[in-house]
Design a protein around this motif. Sequence first.
Motif, short mmCIF file in Angstrom:
data_model
loop_
_atom_site.label_atom_id
_atom_site.label_comp_id
_atom_site.label_asym_id
_atom_site.label_seq_id
_atom_site.Cartn_x
_atom_site.Cartn_y
_atom_site.Cartn_z
N PHE A 3 -68.47 -25.38 18.48
CA PHE A 3 -67.37 -25.62 17.56
C PHE A 3 -66.41 -26.64 18.16
O PHE A 3 -66.08 -26.59 19.34
CB PHE A 3 -66.62 -24.31 17.29
CG PHE A 3 -65.35 -24.52 16.52
CD1 PHE A 3 -65.40 -24.79 15.17
CD2 PHE A 3 -64.14 -24.48 17.16
CE1 PHE A 3 -64.23 -25.00 14.46
CE2 PHE A 3 -62.96 -24.69 16.46
CZ PHE A 3 -63.01 -24.95 15.10
N ASP A 4 -65.95 -27.59 17.34
CA ASP A 4 -65.03 -28.64 17.77
C ASP A 4 -63.80 -28.59 16.88
O ASP A 4 -63.87 -28.93 15.70
CB ASP A 4 -65.69 -30.00 17.69
CG ASP A 4 -64.82 -31.12 18.24
OD1 ASP A 4 -63.65 -30.87 18.60
OD2 ASP A 4 -65.32 -32.25 18.31
N LEU A 5 -62.68 -28.19 17.44
CA LEU A 5 -61.44 -28.04 16.69
C LEU A 5 -61.01 -29.32 15.98
O LEU A 5 -60.40 -29.27 14.91
CB LEU A 5 -60.32 -27.55 17.61
CG LEU A 5 -58.99 -27.23 16.96
CD1 LEU A 5 -59.12 -26.15 15.90
CD2 LEU A 5 -57.97 -26.81 18.02
N TYR A 30 -64.23 -28.30 7.34
CA TYR A 30 -64.77 -28.50 8.68
C TYR A 30 -65.86 -29.55 8.62
O TYR A 30 -66.81 -29.44 7.85
CB TYR A 30 -65.34 -27.19 9.24
CG TYR A 30 -65.86 -27.30 10.64
CD1 TYR A 30 -65.06 -27.78 11.67
CD2 TYR A 30 -67.16 -26.93 10.95
CE1 TYR A 30 -65.53 -27.89 12.97
CE2 TYR A 30 -67.64 -27.02 12.25
CZ TYR A 30 -66.82 -27.51 13.25
OH TYR A 30 -67.29 -27.62 14.54
N ALA A 31 -65.73 -30.61 9.40
CA ALA A 31 -66.72 -31.68 9.49
C ALA A 31 -67.34 -31.66 10.88
O ALA A 31 -66.62 -31.58 11.89
CB ALA A 31 -66.06 -33.03 9.24
N THR A 32 -68.69 -31.70 10.93
CA THR A 32 -69.37 -31.60 12.21
C THR A 32 -70.75 -32.25 12.16
O THR A 32 -71.35 -32.37 11.08
CB THR A 32 -69.53 -30.12 12.64
OG1 THR A 32 -70.16 -30.05 13.92
CG2 THR A 32 -70.34 -29.32 11.64
N ASN A 33 -71.25 -32.62 13.31
CA ASN A 33 -72.62 -33.09 13.43
C ASN A 33 -73.59 -31.92 13.61
O ASN A 33 -74.81 -32.11 13.55
CB ASN A 33 -72.77 -34.06 14.61
CG ASN A 33 -72.11 -35.39 14.32
OD1 ASN A 33 -72.01 -35.82 13.18
ND2 ASN A 33 -71.63 -36.05 15.36
N ASP A 34 -73.06 -30.71 13.81
CA ASP A 34 -73.91 -29.53 13.93
C ASP A 34 -74.58 -29.24 12.59
O ASP A 34 -74.00 -29.47 11.52
CB ASP A 34 -73.09 -28.31 14.34
CG ASP A 34 -72.59 -28.39 15.78
OD1 ASP A 34 -73.07 -29.25 16.53
OD2 ASP A 34 -71.70 -27.59 16.13
N ASP A 35 -75.80 -28.71 12.65
CA ASP A 35 -76.50 -28.35 11.42
C ASP A 35 -76.11 -26.94 10.99
O ASP A 35 -75.40 -26.23 11.71
CB ASP A 35 -78.01 -28.50 11.57
CG ASP A 35 -78.61 -27.60 12.64
OD1 ASP A 35 -77.95 -26.65 13.09
OD2 ASP A 35 -79.76 -27.86 13.02
N ALA A 36 -76.56 -26.55 9.80
CA ALA A 36 -76.19 -25.25 9.25
C ALA A 36 -76.62 -24.10 10.15
O ALA A 36 -75.87 -23.14 10.34
CB ALA A 36 -76.77 -25.09 7.85
N ALA A 37 -77.82 -24.19 10.71
CA ALA A 37 -78.31 -23.10 11.57
C ALA A 37 -77.38 -22.88 12.76
O ALA A 37 -77.13 -21.74 13.16
CB ALA A 37 -79.72 -23.41 12.04
N GLY A 43 -70.80 -15.97 16.29
CA GLY A 43 -69.81 -16.35 17.27
C GLY A 43 -69.35 -17.80 17.22
O GLY A 43 -68.48 -18.19 17.99
N TYR A 44 -69.92 -18.60 16.32
CA TYR A 44 -69.59 -20.02 16.29
C TYR A 44 -68.09 -20.26 16.13
O TYR A 44 -67.52 -21.15 16.75
CB TYR A 44 -70.36 -20.71 15.17
CG TYR A 44 -70.20 -22.22 15.14
CD1 TYR A 44 -71.00 -23.03 15.94
CD2 TYR A 44 -69.26 -22.83 14.34
CE1 TYR A 44 -70.88 -24.41 15.92
CE2 TYR A 44 -69.12 -24.21 14.31
CZ TYR A 44 -69.93 -25.00 15.11
OH TYR A 44 -69.79 -26.36 15.10
N PHE A 45 -67.41 -19.47 15.30
CA PHE A 45 -65.99 -19.66 15.03
C PHE A 45 -65.09 -18.71 15.83
O PHE A 45 -63.91 -18.58 15.53
CB PHE A 45 -65.70 -19.50 13.54
CG PHE A 45 -66.22 -20.64 12.70
CD1 PHE A 45 -65.55 -21.86 12.66
CD2 PHE A 45 -67.38 -20.51 11.96
CE1 PHE A 45 -66.02 -22.92 11.90
CE2 PHE A 45 -67.86 -21.56 11.19
CZ PHE A 45 -67.19 -22.77 11.16
N ASN A 46 -65.61 -18.07 16.87
CA ASN A 46 -64.82 -17.11 17.64
C ASN A 46 -63.56 -17.73 18.25
O ASN A 46 -62.55 -17.04 18.41
CB ASN A 46 -65.64 -16.46 18.75
CG ASN A 46 -66.62 -15.44 18.21
OD1 ASN A 46 -66.60 -15.10 17.03
ND2 ASN A 46 -67.49 -14.96 19.07
#
Length: 91
Positions: A3-5, A30-37, A43-46
């Motif tokens: 996760f990138d704030l 939320y914009a990210t290069n991470d994929d949905a999986a 825990g991704y948003f912990n």
Amino acid sequence: MAFDLKGLRRAVLGGTVGSGAGSQRSIYHYATNDDAATVETAGYFNGLASDLVVGDVIMASLDLDGTPVFKNYMVTANTGTVVTIAKQTTS
């Protein structure tokens, strides 16, 4: 990735349920290069446990450096350290 704030912004304050602390719901983008999986991994948003409340909505632009997709998520649980999300479903 993790996760990138920098990719998260509160888009709008949503409705209020009840009164007092935690009664205001929010809608985030939320914009990210991470994929949905990756984003859907437990825990991704912990790291946002102190900010997110149950019922908050996260609109996500995912895999922006690959095959971009857009998904909606809702915060379904928050213990104060662990945030659980569920992806939008339609019936």
